[in-house]
Design a protein around this motif. Structure first.
Motif, PDB file in Angstrom:
ATOM      1  N   UNK A 105      14.526  -6.400   1.532  1.00  0.00           N
ATOM      2  CA  UNK A 105      14.044  -5.014   1.679  1.00  0.00           C
ATOM      3  C   UNK A 105      15.211  -4.040   1.729  1.00  0.00           C
ATOM      4  N   UNK A 106      14.940  -2.761   1.441  1.00  0.00           N
ATOM      5  CA  UNK A 106      16.003  -1.756   1.603  1.00  0.00           C
ATOM      6  C   UNK A 106      16.445  -1.691   3.070  1.00  0.00           C
ATOM      7  N   UNK A 107      17.702  -1.396   3.263  1.00  0.00           N
ATOM      8  CA  UNK A 107      18.276  -1.297   4.612  1.00  0.00           C
ATOM      9  C   UNK A 107      17.474  -0.331   5.497  1.00  0.00           C
ATOM     10  N   UNK A 108      16.942   0.726   4.882  1.00  0.00           N
ATOM     11  CA  UNK A 108      16.206   1.736   5.663  1.00  0.00           C
ATOM     12  C   UNK A 108      14.970   1.136   6.336  1.00  0.00           C
ATOM     13  N   UNK A 109      14.355   0.155   5.696  1.00  0.00           N
ATOM     14  CA  UNK A 109      13.176  -0.505   6.278  1.00  0.00           C
ATOM     15  C   UNK A 109      13.616  -1.354   7.469  1.00  0.00           C
ATOM     16  N   UNK A 164       8.858   1.314  -0.735  1.00  0.00           N
ATOM     17  CA  UNK A 164       8.553   0.649   0.538  1.00  0.00           C
ATOM     18  C   UNK A 164       9.134   1.363   1.742  1.00  0.00           C
ATOM     19  N   UNK A 165       9.874   2.440   1.483  1.00  0.00           N
ATOM     20  CA  UNK A 165      10.489   3.207   2.583  1.00  0.00           C
ATOM     21  C   UNK A 165       9.543   4.353   2.937  1.00  0.00           C
ATOM     22  N   UNK A 166       9.215   4.496   4.222  1.00  0.00           N
ATOM     23  CA  UNK A 166       8.271   5.565   4.577  1.00  0.00           C
ATOM     24  C   UNK A 166       8.861   6.955   4.375  1.00  0.00           C
ATOM     25  N   UNK A 167       7.962   7.920   4.261  1.00  0.00           N
ATOM     26  CA  UNK A 167       8.354   9.328   4.203  1.00  0.00           C
ATOM     27  C   UNK A 167       8.243   9.895   5.608  1.00  0.00           C
ATOM     28  N   UNK A 168       9.364  10.329   6.171  1.00  0.00           N
ATOM     29  CA  UNK A 168       9.350  10.899   7.521  1.00  0.00           C
ATOM     30  C   UNK A 168      10.176  12.182   7.486  1.00  0.00           C
ATOM     31  N   UNK A 169       9.531  13.293   7.768  1.00  0.00           N
ATOM     32  CA  UNK A 169      10.256  14.567   7.761  1.00  0.00           C
ATOM     33  C   UNK A 169       9.323  15.693   7.356  1.00  0.00           C
ATOM     34  N   UNK A 170       9.905  16.884   7.228  1.00  0.00           N
ATOM     35  CA  UNK A 170       9.092  18.034   6.855  1.00  0.00           C
ATOM     36  C   UNK A 170       8.867  18.038   5.343  1.00  0.00           C
ATOM     37  N   UNK A 176      19.937   7.361  10.676  1.00  0.00           N
ATOM     38  CA  UNK A 176      20.220   8.356   9.644  1.00  0.00           C
ATOM     39  C   UNK A 176      18.902   8.748   8.958  1.00  0.00           C
ATOM     40  N   UNK A 177      18.494   9.999   9.170  1.00  0.00           N
ATOM     41  CA  UNK A 177      17.180  10.440   8.697  1.00  0.00           C
ATOM     42  C   UNK A 177      17.120  10.619   7.180  1.00  0.00           C
ATOM     43  N   UNK A 178      18.291  10.641   6.538  1.00  0.00           N
ATOM     44  CA  UNK A 178      18.321  10.985   5.105  1.00  0.00           C
ATOM     45  C   UNK A 178      17.500  10.006   4.263  1.00  0.00           C
ATOM     46  N   UNK A 179      17.510   8.734   4.667  1.00  0.00           N
ATOM     47  CA  UNK A 179      16.838   7.714   3.848  1.00  0.00           C
ATOM     48  C   UNK A 179      15.328   7.918   3.798  1.00  0.00           C
ATOM     49  N   UNK A 211      13.818  11.006   4.080  1.00  0.00           N
ATOM     50  CA  UNK A 211      13.513  12.399   3.749  1.00  0.00           C
ATOM     51  C   UNK A 211      12.688  12.497   2.471  1.00  0.00           C
ATOM     52  N   UNK A 212      11.789  13.457   2.449  1.00  0.00           N
ATOM     53  CA  UNK A 212      11.070  13.744   1.209  1.00  0.00           C
ATOM     54  C   UNK A 212      11.926  14.709   0.416  1.00  0.00           C
ATOM     55  N   UNK A 213      11.965  14.517  -0.875  1.00  0.00           N
ATOM     56  CA  UNK A 213      12.751  15.477  -1.638  1.00  0.00           C
ATOM     57  C   UNK A 213      13.242  14.843  -2.906  1.00  0.00           C
ATOM     58  N   UNK A 214      14.352  15.339  -3.390  1.00  0.00           N
ATOM     59  CA  UNK A 214      14.876  14.922  -4.684  1.00  0.00           C
ATOM     60  C   UNK A 214      14.772  13.419  -4.867  1.00  0.00           C
ATOM     61  N   UNK A 215      14.127  13.014  -5.926  1.00  0.00           N
ATOM     62  CA  UNK A 215      14.051  11.594  -6.266  1.00  0.00           C
ATOM     63  C   UNK A 215      12.954  10.849  -5.533  1.00  0.00           C
ATOM     64  N   UNK A 216      12.388  11.438  -4.502  1.00  0.00           N
ATOM     65  CA  UNK A 216      11.366  10.714  -3.736  1.00  0.00           C
ATOM     66  C   UNK A 216      10.022  11.431  -3.763  1.00  0.00           C
ATOM     67  N   UNK A 217       9.880  12.444  -4.579  1.00  0.00           N
ATOM     68  CA  UNK A 217       8.574  13.113  -4.644  1.00  0.00           C
ATOM     69  C   UNK A 217       8.071  13.139  -6.076  1.00  0.00           C
TER      70      UNK A 217
END
Ligand code: FAD
Length: 339
Positions: A42-46, A282-288, A328-331, A333-339
């Protein structure tokens, strides 16, 4: 519900809206294994959210049991990995992560002396339907307004900001809105979250028949304290169709019989399915939400939403309060490349 509990503990006044009964969808249907299956794949963020959740569960589970009388049965059952092609990678990953994984050769064999296994003693489980029940009771005890059978149908706006929810029972305003609607979050928040069906079987068995979780070939067995054994799970794209299939029953039962013997065949108690909130990676979206300020998101946990839940709620609340985060919240975050 964990997001609501976390925000309430920080002094927020929280209302929860659920289109059905809270804790009865994917969070009820899942297995409750407190680790990604084969976390090294899995990705490290998970893994980061999963690892951070473990001590949070250690504190939460007894608290909920004491306050509500419903014990979520957090159990350090450990897991036995049988995939021959994963054992070396698993052992190396555990060593690098500082997690115990006893020598492969020293393991008690479950499938005969020629097939080795890797014991992963740090993998535990939670009895997720009871976790949901306990959380539901706890929210009510704390005075958190829980509006069940109340679907959210859209967002209220104040200027450019989301300032509340439109529901089947009317409008509700708030300073912030959190979208945590599992597989249904995609349509509500214009997010790339899609339902991924998972089917499970439940077998009757005597307590102690199986002591550990068993992982093999993408399938697993999970022994509950009362002896029952969960057999999971399929990974299917079937839209929002929650029907169970004969093919899945046969496949899961064959897996169980292969490990437990033919006695398992006559022990099927029930079969069910749930819809995982699948995200692309597989990485959740957490943020505004970048396009909908005022709307916060905690969704897309795919196959690991139970294990990642406490740390996800903590991260969400830290972000909402503009506080430093544990991870690290960046992983996420919703935004470039993830929306
Ligand atoms: C078979 C299976 C096995 C699994 N095994 C594991 C495991 O062992 N370990 C693990 O960590 N994870 C596991 N998972 C994944 C885990 O269950 C999910 O990732 C997690 O439960 C998602 O939680 P959630 O709260 O986002 O979604 P859900 O639990 O589905 O909750 C979403 C809620 O939103 C509500 N809702 C939907 N639309 C609206 C609306 N318009 N308005 C208001 N409310 C709405 C629903 O009624 C529901 O109550 C498994 C999943 C399945 C299906």
């Amino acid at each position: 519900m964990l997001s609501a509990l976390q925000l309430h503990s920080r002094g927020w006044r929280v209302s929860v809206f659920d289109s059905g009964s809270a804790g009865r969808e994917s969070s009820w249907a899942g297995g409750g294994i407190l680790s990604p299956i084969l976390p090294w794949n899995y990705p490290e963020a998970v893994w980061q959210l999963s690892r951070r959740s473990l001590p949070l569960y250690d504190a939460l589970a007894p608290e909920l049991a004491e306050a509500t009388g419903v014990d979520p049965e957090l159990t350090a059952s450990g897991a036995m990995l049988l995939d021959p092609d994963q054992i070396q990678a698993g052992a190396a990953w555990c060593a690098a992560a500082g997690l115990a994984a006893p020598e492969i050769d020293a393991i008690l064999q479950t499938r005969g002396p020629s097939l080795p296994g890797l014991l992963l003693p740090w993998i535990g489980q939670i009895r997720n339907p009871r976790l949901g029940q306990a959380l539901r009771l706890r929210l009510r005890q704390l005075g958190i307004a829980l509006h069940e059978n109340t679907p959210v149908t859209g967002w209220l706006r104040d200027g450019g900001r989301v300032a509340g929810v439109d529901t089947a029972a009317g409008e509700h305003r708030g300073d912030c809105v959190v979208l945590a609607a599992g597989a249904w979050s995609g349509a509500l928040g214009a997010l790339p979250v899609a339902p991924v069906r998972g089917q499970m079987l439940l077998l009757r068995a005597a307590p102690g028949r199986l002591k550990r979780i068993v992982l093999d070939g993408g399938r697993y067995l999970i022994p509950r304290r009362d002896g029952r054994i969960l057999v999971g799970s399929t990974v299917e794209s079937a839209g929002f169709d929650k029907r169970v299939t004969g093919a899945a029953r046969e496949e899961l039962l064959a897996f169980a019989v292969g490990l437990l013997g033919t006695e398992a065949a006559g022990q099927v108690e029930t079969q069910w399915s749930g819809l995982r909130p699948g995200s692309a990676d597989g990485i959740p979206y957490i943020g505004e939400h970048p396009a909908l300020p005022g709307l916060w998101v905690n969704t897309g946990h795919y196959r690991n939403g139970l294990v990642m839940a406490p740390a996800s709620a903590e991260l969400l609340a830290d972000l909402m309060e503009g506080k430093p985060t544990q991870l690290d919240a960046a992983a996420y975050r919703l935004g470039a490349g993830r929306l």
